[in-house]
Design a protein around this motif. Structure first.
Motif, PDB file in Angstrom:
ATOM      1  N   VAL A   1     -43.572  24.438 -17.080  1.00 48.18           N
ATOM      2  CA  VAL A   1     -44.250  23.323 -17.746  1.00 48.18           C
ATOM      3  C   VAL A   1     -44.444  22.127 -16.829  1.00 48.18           C
ATOM      4  O   VAL A   1     -45.536  21.534 -16.767  1.00 48.18           O
ATOM      5  CB  VAL A   1     -43.484  22.903 -19.019  1.00 48.18           C
ATOM      6  N   LYS A   2     -43.414  21.750 -16.078  1.00 49.50           N
ATOM      7  CA  LYS A   2     -43.523  20.536 -15.264  1.00 49.50           C
ATOM      8  C   LYS A   2     -44.521  20.723 -14.121  1.00 49.50           C
ATOM      9  O   LYS A   2     -45.315  19.818 -13.814  1.00 49.50           O
ATOM     10  CB  LYS A   2     -42.149  20.111 -14.736  1.00 49.50           C
ATOM     11  N   GLY A   3     -44.496  21.893 -13.480  1.00 52.27           N
ATOM     12  CA  GLY A   3     -45.445  22.134 -12.402  1.00 52.27           C
ATOM     13  C   GLY A   3     -46.880  22.087 -12.889  1.00 52.27           C
ATOM     14  O   GLY A   3     -47.754  21.469 -12.271  1.00 52.27           O
ATOM     15  N   ARG A   4     -47.163  22.738 -14.027  1.00 52.66           N
ATOM     16  CA  ARG A   4     -48.505  22.709 -14.600  1.00 52.66           C
ATOM     17  C   ARG A   4     -48.877  21.288 -15.021  1.00 52.66           C
ATOM     18  O   ARG A   4     -50.022  20.864 -14.856  1.00 52.66           O
ATOM     19  CB  ARG A   4     -48.586  23.647 -15.787  1.00 52.66           C
ATOM     20  N   ALA A   5     -47.913  20.537 -15.547  1.00 53.85           N
ATOM     21  CA  ALA A   5     -48.189  19.154 -15.955  1.00 53.85           C
ATOM     22  C   ALA A   5     -48.637  18.313 -14.765  1.00 53.85           C
ATOM     23  O   ALA A   5     -49.565  17.506 -14.879  1.00 53.85           O
ATOM     24  CB  ALA A   5     -46.949  18.550 -16.601  1.00 53.85           C
ATOM     25  N   VAL A   6     -47.995  18.487 -13.627  1.00 57.51           N
ATOM     26  CA  VAL A   6     -48.377  17.732 -12.432  1.00 57.51           C
ATOM     27  C   VAL A   6     -49.795  18.092 -12.008  1.00 57.51           C
ATOM     28  O   VAL A   6     -50.611  17.220 -11.689  1.00 57.51           O
ATOM     29  CB  VAL A   6     -47.372  17.989 -11.293  1.00 57.51           C
ATOM     30  N   ASP A   7     -50.117  19.390 -12.005  1.00 61.30           N
ATOM     31  CA  ASP A   7     -51.474  19.808 -11.646  1.00 61.30           C
ATOM     32  C   ASP A   7     -52.507  19.218 -12.602  1.00 61.30           C
ATOM     33  O   ASP A   7     -53.543  18.684 -12.177  1.00 61.30           O
ATOM     34  CB  ASP A   7     -51.576  21.341 -11.674  1.00 61.30           C
ATOM     35  N   ASP A   8     -52.250  19.338 -13.903  1.00 63.70           N
ATOM     36  CA  ASP A   8     -53.204  18.836 -14.889  1.00 63.70           C
ATOM     37  C   ASP A   8     -53.316  17.313 -14.833  1.00 63.70           C
ATOM     38  O   ASP A   8     -54.393  16.751 -15.061  1.00 63.70           O
ATOM     39  CB  ASP A   8     -52.794  19.287 -16.293  1.00 63.70           C
ATOM     40  N   ALA A   9     -52.198  16.658 -14.526  1.00 67.58           N
ATOM     41  CA  ALA A   9     -52.224  15.197 -14.433  1.00 67.58           C
ATOM     42  C   ALA A   9     -53.053  14.741 -13.241  1.00 67.58           C
ATOM     43  O   ALA A   9     -53.824  13.774 -13.337  1.00 67.58           O
ATOM     44  CB  ALA A   9     -50.801  14.651 -14.328  1.00 67.58           C
ATOM     45  N   LEU A  10     -52.912  15.425 -12.114  1.00 68.63           N
ATOM     46  CA  LEU A  10     -53.698  15.040 -10.937  1.00 68.63           C
ATOM     47  C   LEU A  10     -55.190  15.196 -11.217  1.00 68.63           C
ATOM     48  O   LEU A  10     -56.015  14.409 -10.722  1.00 68.63           O
ATOM     49  CB  LEU A  10     -53.288  15.864  -9.723  1.00 68.63           C
TER      50      LEU A  10
ATOM     51  N   SER B   1     -30.693  17.325 -23.462  1.00 68.16           N
ATOM     52  CA  SER B   1     -31.279  16.773 -22.253  1.00 68.16           C
ATOM     53  C   SER B   1     -30.169  16.430 -21.256  1.00 68.16           C
ATOM     54  O   SER B   1     -29.045  16.091 -21.639  1.00 68.16           O
ATOM     55  CB  SER B   1     -32.116  15.535 -22.574  1.00 68.16           C
ATOM     56  N   PHE B   2     -30.495  16.522 -19.967  1.00 69.55           N
ATOM     57  CA  PHE B   2     -29.464  16.487 -18.942  1.00 69.55           C
ATOM     58  C   PHE B   2     -28.609  15.233 -18.993  1.00 69.55           C
ATOM     59  O   PHE B   2     -27.384  15.301 -18.826  1.00 69.55           O
ATOM     60  CB  PHE B   2     -30.110  16.618 -17.552  1.00 69.55           C
ATOM     61  N   GLU B   3     -29.223  14.078 -19.242  1.00 66.50           N
ATOM     62  CA  GLU B   3     -28.457  12.833 -19.227  1.00 66.50           C
ATOM     63  C   GLU B   3     -27.450  12.759 -20.366  1.00 66.50           C
ATOM     64  O   GLU B   3     -26.534  11.929 -20.345  1.00 66.50           O
ATOM     65  CB  GLU B   3     -29.395  11.622 -19.282  1.00 66.50           C
TER      66      GLU B   3
ATOM     67  N   HIS C   1     -48.045   3.889 -10.960  1.00 66.71           N
ATOM     68  CA  HIS C   1     -47.651   3.753 -12.355  1.00 66.71           C
ATOM     69  C   HIS C   1     -46.458   4.672 -12.567  1.00 66.71           C
ATOM     70  O   HIS C   1     -46.492   5.839 -12.183  1.00 66.71           O
ATOM     71  CB  HIS C   1     -48.811   4.155 -13.265  1.00 66.71           C
ATOM     72  N   ARG C   2     -45.381   4.156 -13.172  1.00 62.22           N
ATOM     73  CA  ARG C   2     -44.155   4.911 -13.353  1.00 62.22           C
ATOM     74  C   ARG C   2     -43.772   4.952 -14.830  1.00 62.22           C
ATOM     75  O   ARG C   2     -43.915   3.961 -15.546  1.00 62.22           O
ATOM     76  CB  ARG C   2     -43.002   4.281 -12.554  1.00 62.22           C
ATOM     77  N   PHE C   3     -43.248   6.098 -15.254  1.00 57.88           N
ATOM     78  CA  PHE C   3     -42.724   6.236 -16.603  1.00 57.88           C
ATOM     79  C   PHE C   3     -41.749   7.415 -16.634  1.00 57.88           C
ATOM     80  O   PHE C   3     -41.699   8.227 -15.700  1.00 57.88           O
ATOM     81  CB  PHE C   3     -43.853   6.433 -17.628  1.00 57.88           C
ATOM     82  N   LYS C   4     -40.967   7.507 -17.694  1.00 58.79           N
ATOM     83  CA  LYS C   4     -39.986   8.572 -17.850  1.00 58.79           C
ATOM     84  C   LYS C   4     -40.549   9.667 -18.755  1.00 58.79           C
ATOM     85  O   LYS C   4     -41.113   9.384 -19.815  1.00 58.79           O
ATOM     86  CB  LYS C   4     -38.689   8.032 -18.452  1.00 58.79           C
ATOM     87  N   ALA C   5     -40.365  10.918 -18.337  1.00 58.53           N
ATOM     88  CA  ALA C   5     -40.768  12.057 -19.156  1.00 58.53           C
ATOM     89  C   ALA C   5     -40.087  13.301 -18.607  1.00 58.53           C
ATOM     90  O   ALA C   5     -39.793  13.391 -17.407  1.00 58.53           O
ATOM     91  CB  ALA C   5     -42.277  12.241 -19.148  1.00 58.53           C
ATOM     92  N   MET C   6     -39.814  14.259 -19.480  1.00 61.63           N
ATOM     93  CA  MET C   6     -39.229  15.544 -19.073  1.00 61.63           C
ATOM     94  C   MET C   6     -37.948  15.355 -18.275  1.00 61.63           C
ATOM     95  O   MET C   6     -37.632  16.126 -17.369  1.00 61.63           O
ATOM     96  CB  MET C   6     -40.242  16.376 -18.275  1.00 61.63           C
ATOM     97  N   GLY C   7     -37.182  14.324 -18.601  1.00 61.75           N
ATOM     98  CA  GLY C   7     -35.899  14.111 -17.951  1.00 61.75           C
ATOM     99  C   GLY C   7     -35.973  13.599 -16.541  1.00 61.75           C
ATOM    100  O   GLY C   7     -34.990  13.690 -15.789  1.00 61.75           O
ATOM    101  N   CYS C   8     -37.121  13.055 -16.123  1.00 58.63           N
ATOM    102  CA  CYS C   8     -37.242  12.553 -14.759  1.00 58.63           C
ATOM    103  C   CYS C   8     -38.235  11.401 -14.726  1.00 58.63           C
ATOM    104  O   CYS C   8     -38.900  11.096 -15.720  1.00 58.63           O
ATOM    105  CB  CYS C   8     -37.705  13.670 -13.809  1.00 58.63           C
ATOM    106  N   GLU C   9     -38.335  10.765 -13.576  1.00 58.85           N
ATOM    107  CA  GLU C   9     -39.327   9.711 -13.399  1.00 58.85           C
ATOM    108  C   GLU C   9     -40.629  10.331 -12.917  1.00 58.85           C
ATOM    109  O   GLU C   9     -40.642  11.115 -11.970  1.00 58.85           O
ATOM    110  CB  GLU C   9     -38.855   8.673 -12.385  1.00 58.85           C
ATOM    111  N   VAL C  10     -41.705   9.972 -13.578  1.00 58.52           N
ATOM    112  CA  VAL C  10     -43.037  10.408 -13.172  1.00 58.52           C
ATOM    113  C   VAL C  10     -43.715   9.233 -12.470  1.00 58.52           C
ATOM    114  O   VAL C  10     -43.690   8.107 -12.965  1.00 58.52           O
ATOM    115  CB  VAL C  10     -43.879  10.859 -14.385  1.00 58.52           C
ATOM    116  N   VAL C  11     -44.309   9.503 -11.313  1.00 61.91           N
ATOM    117  CA  VAL C  11     -45.012   8.469 -10.544  1.00 61.91           C
ATOM    118  C   VAL C  11     -46.445   8.930 -10.345  1.00 61.91           C
ATOM    119  O   VAL C  11     -46.690  10.049  -9.872  1.00 61.91           O
ATOM    120  CB  VAL C  11     -44.344   8.213  -9.183  1.00 61.91           C
TER     121      VAL C  11
END
Length: 283
Positions: A139-148, A97-99, A4-14
């Motif tokens: 934030v992004k590192g913690r988000a990945v941990d919490d998401a998993l 935001s970067f873009e 499942h893919r979506f955009k968040a925090m300026g990047c693609e989340v998979v």
């Protein structure tokens, strides 16, 4: 494995291996974090804190937890990872935001190093009014941990250069290399995808030297670190990058496997990172 893919925090989340329900929960998690903690949203709770003239502010558990992560990272790295670099980032041109960054005007650097002036007690944040915070370092590192943690069974979550897995996964690395991650997390910090040119012709990026307040002059193009959590890997990768030539030794002392890529494409390995496309596990 379904993804499942979506955009968040300026990047693609998979998200890999998740049910439809779990994928929806991961999406909501990232959306909530970005809504509350983005430096680029004037209505975010973080920006309301930054704009407050009060010395002490009551914040939500979500913001308090993120700030606690950031202050712990600052203490563990002796201020190399510093949450008080928000004004330095703006001065470097990273004020949106970067873009959306075009060719920002050159501005004098703003030294940071003021993380010791921030105190957190429960939900109470005390800091000098006008001291702006940036929590993107954690934030992004913690988000990945919490998401998993929201994914049942084997699966993975990847967001930009941050990844955590429960189950074996082949991971592509910068410089056309791969590694098989059997457990734990990988994080990559570097300047290849987050750099821009200012109107004075100078190149700037988002990895700030907190002492000078200017974009780091590190010799590394990027640094990848393996750790038991994505938050730990992310903090270590940023720190090793910002420490420059001292980065590999810093990882060695902490027993964290790392891979350094120079601007010329050469690699330097630290603390047991495999010399070939082999397996690695971080627990």
């Amino acid at each position: 494995m379904s993804t499942h893919r979506f955009k968040a925090m300026g990047c693609e989340v998979v998200v890999g291996g998740a049910s439809e329900r779990d994928s929806a929960a991961v999406t909501r998690l990232f959306e909530a974090l970005e809504s509350a903690l983005s430096r680029f949203r004037p209505t975010s709770e973080l920006e309301r804190l930054n704009a407050s003239s009060a010395e002490t502010v009551i914040v939500s558990p979500l913001l308090a937890s993120a700030l606690d992560d950031a202050l712990r990272a600052a203490a563990a790295t002796d201020g190399v990872c510093d949450p008080t670099i928000a004004d330095a980032l703006r001065a470097a041109g990273y004020d949106r935001s970067f873009e959306q960054i075009d060719t920002p005007a050159a501005a004098p650097p703003v030294p940071a190093g003021r993380w010791r002036e921030v105190a957190l007690s429960g939900l109470l944040v005390r800091r000098p009014p006008g001291l702006r915070l940036d929590l993107n370092g954690v934030v992004k590192g913690r988000a990945v941990d919490d998401a998993l943690a929201l994914v049942e069974g084997s699966g993975f979550v990847s967001a930009g250069g941050d990844l955590a897995t429960r189950g074996e996964l082949v991971v592509a690395l910068p410089g056309d290399d791969t590694v098989t991650l059997r457990a734990g997390a990988l994080a990559t910090s570097g300047v290849s995808s987050r750099a821009w040119r200012r109107d004075d012709g100078a190149t700037a990026h988002h990895l700030i030297d907190s002492v000078t307040g200017a974009p780091s002059t590190s010799p590394w193009e990027c640094v990848t670190v393996c750790a038991s959590t994505c938050l730990a890997a992310d903090v270590a990768a940023k720190t090793a990058f910002l420490l420059g030539d001292e980065g590999p030794a810093w990882l060695e002392r902490r027993g964290l496997a790392g891979r350094f890529l120079t601007h010329d494409g050469e690699t330097v390995l630290a603390a047991g990172w495999p010399t070939t496309a082999a397996e690695i596990a971080c627990t």
